[in-house]
Design a protein around this motif. Sequence first.
Motif, short mmCIF file in Angstrom:
data_model
loop_
_atom_site.label_atom_id
_atom_site.label_comp_id
_atom_site.label_asym_id
_atom_site.label_seq_id
_atom_site.Cartn_x
_atom_site.Cartn_y
_atom_site.Cartn_z
N ASP A 284 0.81 -1.22 0.00
CA ASP A 284 0.00 0.00 0.00
C ASP A 284 0.84 1.28 0.00
O ASP A 284 0.29 2.37 -0.12
N PHE A 285 2.17 1.15 0.13
CA PHE A 285 3.02 2.32 0.05
C PHE A 285 3.44 2.64 -1.38
O PHE A 285 3.97 3.71 -1.64
N GLU A 286 3.20 1.73 -2.30
CA GLU A 286 3.66 1.92 -3.68
C GLU A 286 2.88 3.02 -4.39
O GLU A 286 1.66 3.13 -4.22
N THR A 287 3.59 3.80 -5.18
CA THR A 287 2.94 4.77 -6.06
C THR A 287 2.74 4.16 -7.45
O THR A 287 1.72 4.40 -8.10
N THR A 288 3.72 3.39 -7.91
CA THR A 288 3.62 2.63 -9.15
C THR A 288 3.88 1.17 -8.82
O THR A 288 4.97 0.82 -8.37
N PRO A 289 2.89 0.28 -9.02
CA PRO A 289 3.06 -1.12 -8.62
C PRO A 289 4.25 -1.78 -9.32
O PRO A 289 4.45 -1.63 -10.53
N ALA A 290 5.04 -2.49 -8.54
CA ALA A 290 6.16 -3.26 -9.07
C ALA A 290 5.69 -4.65 -9.49
O ALA A 290 4.60 -5.08 -9.12
N PRO A 291 6.49 -5.37 -10.28
CA PRO A 291 6.13 -6.74 -10.63
C PRO A 291 6.03 -7.61 -9.39
O PRO A 291 6.71 -7.39 -8.39
N ARG A 292 5.15 -8.60 -9.46
CA ARG A 292 5.00 -9.56 -8.38
C ARG A 292 5.38 -10.95 -8.90
O ARG A 292 4.85 -11.41 -9.91
N LEU A 293 6.27 -11.62 -8.20
CA LEU A 293 6.66 -12.97 -8.58
C LEU A 293 5.45 -13.90 -8.58
O LEU A 293 5.33 -14.77 -9.43
N ALA A 294 4.55 -13.69 -7.62
CA ALA A 294 3.35 -14.53 -7.55
C ALA A 294 2.46 -14.37 -8.77
O ALA A 294 1.77 -15.31 -9.17
N ALA A 295 2.47 -13.18 -9.37
CA ALA A 295 1.65 -12.95 -10.57
C ALA A 295 2.25 -13.67 -11.77
O ALA A 295 1.54 -14.33 -12.55
N PHE A 296 3.58 -13.57 -11.94
CA PHE A 296 4.23 -14.25 -13.06
C PHE A 296 4.15 -15.77 -12.91
O PHE A 296 4.03 -16.50 -13.89
N ASP A 297 4.20 -16.24 -11.67
CA ASP A 297 4.25 -17.67 -11.39
C ASP A 297 2.87 -18.31 -11.28
O ASP A 297 2.73 -19.52 -11.44
N GLY A 298 1.85 -17.51 -10.98
CA GLY A 298 0.51 -18.06 -10.82
C GLY A 298 0.34 -18.86 -9.54
O GLY A 298 -0.47 -19.80 -9.50
N LEU A 299 1.11 -18.51 -8.50
CA LEU A 299 1.07 -19.22 -7.21
C LEU A 299 1.36 -20.71 -7.38
O LEU A 299 0.84 -21.55 -6.64
N SER A 300 2.23 -21.02 -8.31
CA SER A 300 2.63 -22.41 -8.49
C SER A 300 3.71 -22.79 -7.49
O SER A 300 3.56 -23.74 -6.72
N ARG A 301 4.81 -22.02 -7.49
CA ARG A 301 5.85 -22.27 -6.50
C ARG A 301 6.16 -21.02 -5.68
O ARG A 301 7.09 -21.00 -4.87
N VAL A 302 5.39 -19.96 -5.91
CA VAL A 302 5.53 -18.73 -5.12
C VAL A 302 4.38 -18.65 -4.12
O VAL A 302 3.22 -18.87 -4.47
N ILE A 303 4.72 -18.36 -2.87
CA ILE A 303 3.74 -18.13 -1.82
C ILE A 303 3.81 -16.66 -1.44
O ILE A 303 4.90 -16.14 -1.20
N GLN A 304 2.68 -16.00 -1.44
CA GLN A 304 2.70 -14.58 -1.05
C GLN A 304 2.13 -14.41 0.35
O GLN A 304 1.15 -15.06 0.72
N ILE A 305 2.78 -13.54 1.13
CA ILE A 305 2.29 -13.22 2.46
C ILE A 305 2.17 -11.71 2.61
O ILE A 305 2.73 -10.95 1.81
N GLY A 306 1.47 -11.29 3.63
CA GLY A 306 1.35 -9.86 3.91
C GLY A 306 0.69 -9.64 5.26
O GLY A 306 0.26 -10.59 5.92
N SER A 307 0.63 -8.39 5.67
CA SER A 307 -0.08 -8.04 6.89
C SER A 307 -0.46 -6.56 6.81
O SER A 307 -0.22 -5.90 5.79
N PHE A 308 -1.01 -6.03 7.90
CA PHE A 308 -1.53 -4.67 7.90
C PHE A 308 -0.92 -3.81 9.00
O PHE A 308 -1.40 -2.72 9.27
#
Length: 464
Positions: A284-308
């Motif tokens: 949520d701090f981004e002004t221009t979204p960066a690439p996400r490994l999870a997007a390129f990978d389709g959550l096949s071998r990438v696990i995404q985490i986050g918090s607030f």
Amino acid sequence: MKRSTTRIAAVMGEVHARIAARSYRAGTKIPSVRAMAQTLQVSVSTVLEAYERLVAEGVLYARPGSGFYVEGPVAPLALTELGPKLDREVDPLWISRQSLDTATDALKPGCGWLPPAWLYEAGVRKALRNVARASAAQLTEYASPHGHGPLRQFLSRRLAASGIDAAPEQIMLTESGTQAIDLICRFLLEPGDTVLVDDPCYFNFQALLKAHRVNVVGVPYRTTGADIEAFGAALAAHSPRLYITNSGIHNPTGATLSPVTAHRLLKLADACNLVIVEDDIFADFETTPAPRLAAFDGLSRVIQIGSFSKTVSASIRCGYVAARGDWIERLVDLKIATSFGGGRLAADIIHQAITDSGYRKHMERVRRRLNDERERTVPKLSALGIEPWTIPRAGMFLWCQLPERMDAAVLARTCLKDGVVLAPGNAFSQSLTAGDYLRFNVAQAGDGKLYEVLARAMNLCASR
């Protein structure tokens, strides 16, 4: 006599340290008297006396004709005894403790969060009022194993906006981002496995991995992401099971992953069956979204985490894991086994706060303030000879180099006496090659006293 006693105590201390670090486990035969004497450069009689005293204390026991062995159960885990021995001022746990324990009037440019006045207090208060009127079940019952349904649905939509296709059933809520990584480590790792991290990386990654008794290998981090040649070499040399990184806004450098680096990294990971954990806590701090490994990978071998905790409230602990469906089901079982049911209140409060009409405007203000503070902080640091490694496009961090190879740990120790908590570079560096770097939080660097203390401390360090 005193000198001999000191040497005996040193040998005993070495044995105690190795037991605390679990290098010597219960029933383990320790080095022979002669071998230890040679290692520590003391006399055989000194080591023998030390071993005999440890036997008397119940730490060791002797087997005639065989040697000395560790007595009793496995020693309680002491994280500070694992890995390379660091000055306490650059130990990751020390920095966390100083940032959390120091008085409220202390300056904390080394901490990793926004000042209280920058967080979404109004939204939290409004959410608390709404939750207080909820049903008895919402206020008293355990949450479902996956976690609060409406929040998972919201996260599914938000991830889709970043190109990540994750149904609500592929998302599990946790008590925090740290718990998310801990569960993933329990799920995928065994003691002795190898995990890759960025060098530098968020220091608590290293502290948490120590607790899992794994081998941690750092890969140099560049302004566009991990050094691909070094990453490939680490894969070949260590056969790692996991790689943990930030790919939105990197901690501590503030750098951003490039699409080219992301594609090359995923290609290497795919060839080596490497699982990647992508910590997206600063999205949520981004002004221009960066690439996400999870997007390129389709959550096949990438696990995404986050918090607030960085944008809403650090007091209301709530995080998430997004992963392929079969992994989420197993992670849910682990979550139940280790914490039973999660809390409902935190997730409900977070959901109401981030879906409130004021949250978007709140974050717009935060991003503007961070940009303004970054523009003010850089010249103030430069005037002291402290230069940013790169100028981030967003976020709160500046990764800065001190002048003339100045020791950041010594500077941190000096500044702490004046109530200023810094974050020395080697706390973030697995290879301990960032001894002249500091991480600054621009949101915590506006007080003029900081620069007075820094200037005075730098003069003291330079004169030594």
